[in-house]
Scaffold this motif. Structure first.
Motif, PDB file in Angstrom:
ATOM      1  N   PHE A 212      46.235  60.519  55.979  1.00  7.95           N
ATOM      2  CA  PHE A 212      45.404  60.421  54.777  1.00  7.95           C
ATOM      3  C   PHE A 212      44.669  59.085  54.815  1.00  7.95           C
ATOM      4  N   GLU A 213      43.360  59.115  54.604  1.00  5.20           N
ATOM      5  CA  GLU A 213      42.587  57.871  54.655  1.00  5.20           C
ATOM      6  C   GLU A 213      42.770  57.077  53.358  1.00  5.20           C
ATOM      7  N   PRO A 214      43.398  55.923  53.411  1.00  5.68           N
ATOM      8  CA  PRO A 214      43.632  55.149  52.189  1.00  5.68           C
ATOM      9  C   PRO A 214      42.315  54.646  51.601  1.00  5.68           C
ATOM     10  N   PRO A 215      42.139  54.789  50.287  1.00  7.26           N
ATOM     11  CA  PRO A 215      40.913  54.304  49.645  1.00  7.26           C
ATOM     12  C   PRO A 215      40.998  52.795  49.388  1.00  7.26           C
ATOM     13  N   ILE A 216      40.355  52.020  50.246  1.00  8.69           N
ATOM     14  CA  ILE A 216      40.460  50.561  50.222  1.00  8.69           C
ATOM     15  C   ILE A 216      39.088  49.938  50.024  1.00  8.69           C
ATOM     16  N   PHE A 217      39.009  48.979  49.130  1.00  6.03           N
ATOM     17  CA  PHE A 217      37.767  48.246  48.923  1.00  6.03           C
ATOM     18  C   PHE A 217      37.489  47.286  50.078  1.00  6.03           C
ATOM     19  N   LEU A 218      36.205  47.227  50.455  1.00  9.49           N
ATOM     20  CA  LEU A 218      35.732  46.153  51.313  1.00  9.49           C
ATOM     21  C   LEU A 218      35.196  45.033  50.432  1.00  9.49           C
ATOM     22  N   SER A 219      35.237  43.815  50.908  1.00  8.20           N
ATOM     23  CA  SER A 219      34.670  42.704  50.151  1.00  8.20           C
ATOM     24  C   SER A 219      33.180  42.924  49.934  1.00  8.20           C
ATOM     25  N   GLY A 220      32.749  42.782  48.692  1.00  7.90           N
ATOM     26  CA  GLY A 220      31.337  42.906  48.373  1.00  7.90           C
ATOM     27  C   GLY A 220      30.490  41.811  48.978  1.00  7.90           C
ATOM     28  N   ASN A 221      31.124  40.814  49.535  1.00 12.34           N
ATOM     29  CA  ASN A 221      30.396  39.714  50.167  1.00 12.34           C
ATOM     30  C   ASN A 221      30.233  39.909  51.672  1.00 12.34           C
ATOM     31  N   ILE A 222      30.578  41.110  52.155  1.00 11.43           N
ATOM     32  CA  ILE A 222      30.349  41.476  53.542  1.00 11.43           C
ATOM     33  C   ILE A 222      29.192  42.468  53.587  1.00 11.43           C
ATOM     34  N   ASP A 223      28.189  42.190  54.398  1.00  7.67           N
ATOM     35  CA  ASP A 223      27.036  43.082  54.496  1.00  7.67           C
ATOM     36  C   ASP A 223      27.478  44.493  54.850  1.00  7.67           C
ATOM     37  N   GLY A 224      26.909  45.443  54.144  1.00  8.21           N
ATOM     38  CA  GLY A 224      27.199  46.846  54.407  1.00  8.21           C
ATOM     39  C   GLY A 224      28.341  47.417  53.588  1.00  8.21           C
ATOM     40  N   ALA A 225      28.994  46.558  52.794  1.00 14.49           N
ATOM     41  CA  ALA A 225      30.153  47.028  52.030  1.00 14.49           C
ATOM     42  C   ALA A 225      29.770  47.855  50.810  1.00 14.49           C
ATOM     43  N   ASP A 226      28.581  47.649  50.285  1.00 17.42           N
ATOM     44  CA  ASP A 226      28.218  48.293  49.017  1.00 17.42           C
ATOM     45  C   ASP A 226      28.276  49.814  49.096  1.00 17.42           C
ATOM     46  N   ALA A 227      27.760  50.382  50.173  1.00 15.42           N
ATOM     47  CA  ALA A 227      27.760  51.841  50.290  1.00 15.42           C
ATOM     48  C   ALA A 227      29.180  52.383  50.361  1.00 15.42           C
ATOM     49  N   HIS A 228      30.037  51.701  51.120  1.00 17.53           N
ATOM     50  CA  HIS A 228      31.449  52.103  51.230  1.00 17.53           C
ATOM     51  C   HIS A 228      32.116  52.063  49.863  1.00 17.53           C
ATOM     52  N   ASN A 229      31.947  50.968  49.153  1.00 17.64           N
ATOM     53  CA  ASN A 229      32.610  50.792  47.864  1.00 17.64           C
ATOM     54  C   ASN A 229      32.060  51.733  46.799  1.00 17.64           C
ATOM     55  N   THR A 230      30.746  51.942  46.814  1.00 16.17           N
ATOM     56  CA  THR A 230      30.127  52.803  45.800  1.00 16.17           C
ATOM     57  C   THR A 230      30.666  54.222  45.868  1.00 16.17           C
ATOM     58  N   SER A 231      30.839  54.736  47.064  1.00 19.88           N
ATOM     59  CA  SER A 231      31.349  56.107  47.197  1.00 19.88           C
ATOM     60  C   SER A 231      32.767  56.224  46.660  1.00 19.88           C
ATOM     61  N   LEU A 232      33.571  55.168  46.849  1.00 20.74           N
ATOM     62  CA  LEU A 232      34.944  55.194  46.351  1.00 20.74           C
ATOM     63  C   LEU A 232      34.976  55.045  44.825  1.00 20.74           C
ATOM     64  N   VAL A 233      34.119  54.194  44.293  1.00 20.24           N
ATOM     65  CA  VAL A 233      34.050  54.029  42.842  1.00 20.24           C
ATOM     66  C   VAL A 233      33.655  55.351  42.188  1.00 20.24           C
ATOM     67  N   GLU A 234      32.689  56.044  42.770  1.00 15.74           N
ATOM     68  CA  GLU A 234      32.256  57.324  42.214  1.00 15.74           C
ATOM     69  C   GLU A 234      33.401  58.331  42.165  1.00 15.74           C
ATOM     70  N   LYS A 235      34.279  58.262  43.156  1.00 15.56           N
ATOM     71  CA  LYS A 235      35.408  59.197  43.209  1.00 15.56           C
ATOM     72  C   LYS A 235      36.397  58.960  42.079  1.00 15.56           C
ATOM     73  N   TYR A 236      36.614  57.687  41.726  1.00 21.33           N
ATOM     74  CA  TYR A 236      37.689  57.347  40.773  1.00 21.33           C
ATOM     75  C   TYR A 236      37.189  56.872  39.402  1.00 21.33           C
ATOM     76  N   GLN A 237      35.889  56.753  39.237  1.00 19.81           N
ATOM     77  CA  GLN A 237      35.377  56.125  38.023  1.00 19.81           C
ATOM     78  C   GLN A 237      35.707  56.889  36.746  1.00 19.81           C
ATOM     79  N   LYS A 238      35.796  58.203  36.843  1.00 19.19           N
ATOM     80  CA  LYS A 238      36.091  58.984  35.641  1.00 19.19           C
ATOM     81  C   LYS A 238      37.455  58.623  35.086  1.00 19.19           C
ATOM     82  N   ARG A 239      38.423  58.392  35.950  1.00 16.42           N
ATOM     83  CA  ARG A 239      39.755  58.040  35.493  1.00 16.42           C
ATOM     84  C   ARG A 239      39.919  56.537  35.278  1.00 16.42           C
TER      85      ARG A 239
END
Length: 244
Positions: A212-239
């Protein structure tokens, strides 16, 4: 005192690893199971204990489905003395816990070093009534040295499904000096942060080992992290609306 404090923390970390490893491994298993089954991890604490709920929330290198239960009157910025008074009130938790979305697939950590006040005990009880697995992070020595303030006579350690002892001394102050009248230098936040981060790290390993792929945040201060983090936020934002 610098060396003394570091030495004490080092010894406490060793003691926690020796004495609490089984409980921490069980906690990690429950966290992994919850996330793989679509649940989230919720955390609650009053006063300084609430700091630990924010420590693991929206954290670079940390799990995404983490939801702190933040009740501002029970924190410190609206009045420290007031927060202490409210934490001691039987029945106070009933009001804000009605608003919490706690489900059977969730894990709820309740954090209280003394473990004697009514609000954390009631939070744990409501979480259990909603079917969640509850984990108490507390000090057994501290709790057992003081009577409960809850009407049931219960402390946090006998109100949850699983207990993890942070091994803080009664009063949570570990140093003394011949010219200082009271003990000083708390340990519960440092040790608590280590315990929580270790549990979450172990849960990530468990998920990965099970494919199972663990849902882990990348640092927002690393280039390219925003797309990774945004998709995960969208998955869990309702809860977890706090992710917005």
């Amino acid at each position: 005192m610098l060396n003394n404090y570091f030495e004490k923390i080092h010894l406490l970390l060793e003691e926690v690893m020796k004495s609490e490893q089984d409980a921490m491994e069980k906690a990690a298993g429950k966290v992994a199971e919850a996330i793989m089954n679509g649940g989230i991890i919720q955390l609650f604490g009053c006063g300084h204990s609430h700091i630990l709920t924010e420590e693991v929330f929206y954290r670079a290198g940390g799990l995404v489905p983490i939801r702190p239960i933040l009740v501002e009157p029970l924190m410190l910025h609206e009045g420290a003395l007031r927060s202490s008074r409210l934490e001691r009130q039987n029945g106070y938790a009933e009001g804000f816990m009605k608003e919490q979305d706690i489900r059977p697939e969730d894990v709820v950590f309740v954090l209280s070093t003394s473990g004697r006040n009514p609000v954390p005990v009631d939070v744990a009880q409501v979480a259990i009534e909603n079917g969640a697995f509850t984990i108490g992070l507390t000090s057994l020595e501290y709790s057992q040295s003081q009577p409960s303030r809850h009407t049931s006579g219960k402390h946090l350690f006998n109100s949850v499904d699983l207990v993890i002892n942070n091994h803080s001394v009664p009063g949570d102050a570990i140093l003394a000096h011949e010219k200082v009248k009271v003990p000083f230098a708390p340990t519960s936040t440092v040790i608590g942060a280590a315990i929580l981060n270790a549990i979450l790290a172990e849960s990530i390993k468990i998920m990965a080992d099970k494919g199972f792929e663990p849902p882990i945040f990348l640092s927002g201060n690393i280039d390219g992290a925003d797309a990774h983090n945004t998709s995960l936020v969208e998955k869990y934002q309702k809860r977890i609306p706090l992710l917005s």
